[in-house]
Design a protein around this motif. Structure first.
Motif, PDB file in Angstrom:
ATOM      1  N   PRO A   1     -24.601   6.657  15.141  1.00 40.16           N
ATOM      2  CA  PRO A   1     -24.200   8.037  14.860  1.00 40.16           C
ATOM      3  C   PRO A   1     -23.804   8.739  16.163  1.00 40.16           C
ATOM      4  CG  PRO A   1     -26.357   7.536  13.904  1.00 40.16           C
ATOM      5  CD  PRO A   1     -26.013   6.411  14.829  1.00 40.16           C
ATOM      6  N   PRO A   2     -23.107   9.870  16.063  1.00 43.21           N
ATOM      7  CA  PRO A   2     -22.779  10.627  17.281  1.00 43.21           C
ATOM      8  C   PRO A   2     -24.024  10.784  18.140  1.00 43.21           C
ATOM      9  CG  PRO A   2     -21.737  11.639  15.397  1.00 43.21           C
ATOM     10  CD  PRO A   2     -22.617  10.541  14.855  1.00 43.21           C
ATOM     11  N   VAL A   3     -23.870  10.508  19.415  1.00 44.54           N
ATOM     12  CA  VAL A   3     -25.043  10.452  20.295  1.00 44.54           C
ATOM     13  C   VAL A   3     -25.434  11.864  20.746  1.00 44.54           C
ATOM     14  CG1 VAL A   3     -24.421   8.133  21.024  1.00 44.54           C
ATOM     15  CG2 VAL A   3     -23.678  10.085  22.400  1.00 44.54           C
ATOM     16  N   SER A   4     -26.684  12.008  21.135  1.00 42.32           N
ATOM     17  CA  SER A   4     -27.162  13.334  21.549  1.00 42.32           C
ATOM     18  C   SER A   4     -28.187  13.223  22.678  1.00 42.32           C
ATOM     19  CB  SER A   4     -27.740  14.077  20.349  1.00 42.32           C
ATOM     20  OG  SER A   4     -28.671  13.273  19.651  1.00 42.32           O
ATOM     21  N   GLY A   5     -27.897  12.313  23.603  1.00 42.16           N
ATOM     22  CA  GLY A   5     -28.769  12.194  24.770  1.00 42.16           C
ATOM     23  C   GLY A   5     -28.446  13.248  25.817  1.00 42.16           C
ATOM     24  N   GLY A   6     -29.145  13.145  26.913  1.00 41.52           N
ATOM     25  CA  GLY A   6     -28.912  14.073  28.014  1.00 41.52           C
ATOM     26  C   GLY A   6     -29.855  15.254  27.983  1.00 41.52           C
TER      27      GLY A   6
ATOM     28  N   ALA B   1     -31.271   6.846  14.244  1.00 39.53           N
ATOM     29  CA  ALA B   1     -31.264   8.282  13.921  1.00 39.53           C
ATOM     30  C   ALA B   1     -31.264   8.494  12.399  1.00 39.53           C
ATOM     31  CB  ALA B   1     -30.092   8.968  14.619  1.00 39.53           C
TER      32      ALA B   1
END
Lengths: 77, 154
Positions: free
Chosen positions: A72-77, A8
């Protein structure tokens, strides 16, 4: 030697998908601070670290051959 | 192969088929899609990237957590990576259980856990720029370098 993976915004900052360097004997936290300085990495206080595809604490000591990933903070979904 | 990262469009039925079982009284399916407007801002398209090997492991972990919490549950999850346009499917979660309440609950649990522990990131592309998104609001910090027990057990 160790493979250090970036994702990312960190990948954009470093300009590489991964680096190969010798981090053996350092802690995860020490490596993080070192790379943050070298590459002027942003928002590192929210970044998790994985060692060999499992979340690791900052005090974990890196072994030869370990694959390190900064997550890094994840942002899947 | 119940837990997968896919560079190709997801076939919903094939995910559902993985959790078909004779003891199931219900199968719930969650389909996550790409939304055009977020707080009034127009998304043109998204790029999803994953640390694929670890992402599969974390999806498998979520599957194990569900099997432990909801007896008789079976789980299958496929998450897409690459470029996705508006309305495209980003993730499909199928959960089968003996009774319907569990199937709903366990499916909700799966998507919330994905947003916590699975190393997948999306890059928003707008008309006026682009940015990697991190836990949507960037409200979560991990001072110890990894999620706290509380974050992982919610």
């Amino acid at each position: 030697m160790n493979k250090i993976l970036f994702f990312a915004h960190l990948r954009d900052a470093v300009g590489e998908e991964y680096l190969k360097l010798n981090a053996t004997g350092k802690t995860v936290g020490e490596l993080k601070v070192e790379l943050a300085g070298s590459y002027n990495l942003p928002k590192l206080d929210t970044v998790m670290t994985a060692v060999n595809e499992e979340f690791a604490q900052d005090d974990e000591v890196i072994q030869d051959g370990d694959e390190i990933a900064f997550i890094p903070p994840v942002s899947g979904g | 192969m119940n837990f997968q990262i896919s560079k190709e469009p997801i076939d919903i039925q094939s995910v559902i088929d993985k959790v078909v079982q004779r003891n199931a009284g219900a199968i719930t399916t969650f389909i996550g899609t790409v939304r055009e407007l977020t707080k009034g801002k127009k998304t043109l398209f998204l790029i999803y990237d994953a640390y694929e090997a670890m992402a599969v492991k974390k999806l498998e972990q979520i599957g194990r957590e569900i099997e432990e919490r909801w007896e008789g549950a079976q789980v299958a999850i496929t998450h897409r990576v690459g470029r996705l346009d508006i309305t495209d499917i980003a993730v499909v979660i199928a959960v089968s259980t003996p009774h319907r309440a569990d199937a709903y609950e366990a499916n909700r649990y799966a998507i919330e856990r994905i947003k916590e522990i699975v190393p997948i990131w999306k890059k928003e592309h707008w008309e006026d720029g682009e940015e990697w998104m991190g836990n949507q609001l960037e409200t979560v910090a991990y001072p110890s370098g990894k999620p706290e027990e509380d974050d992982l057990n919610e």
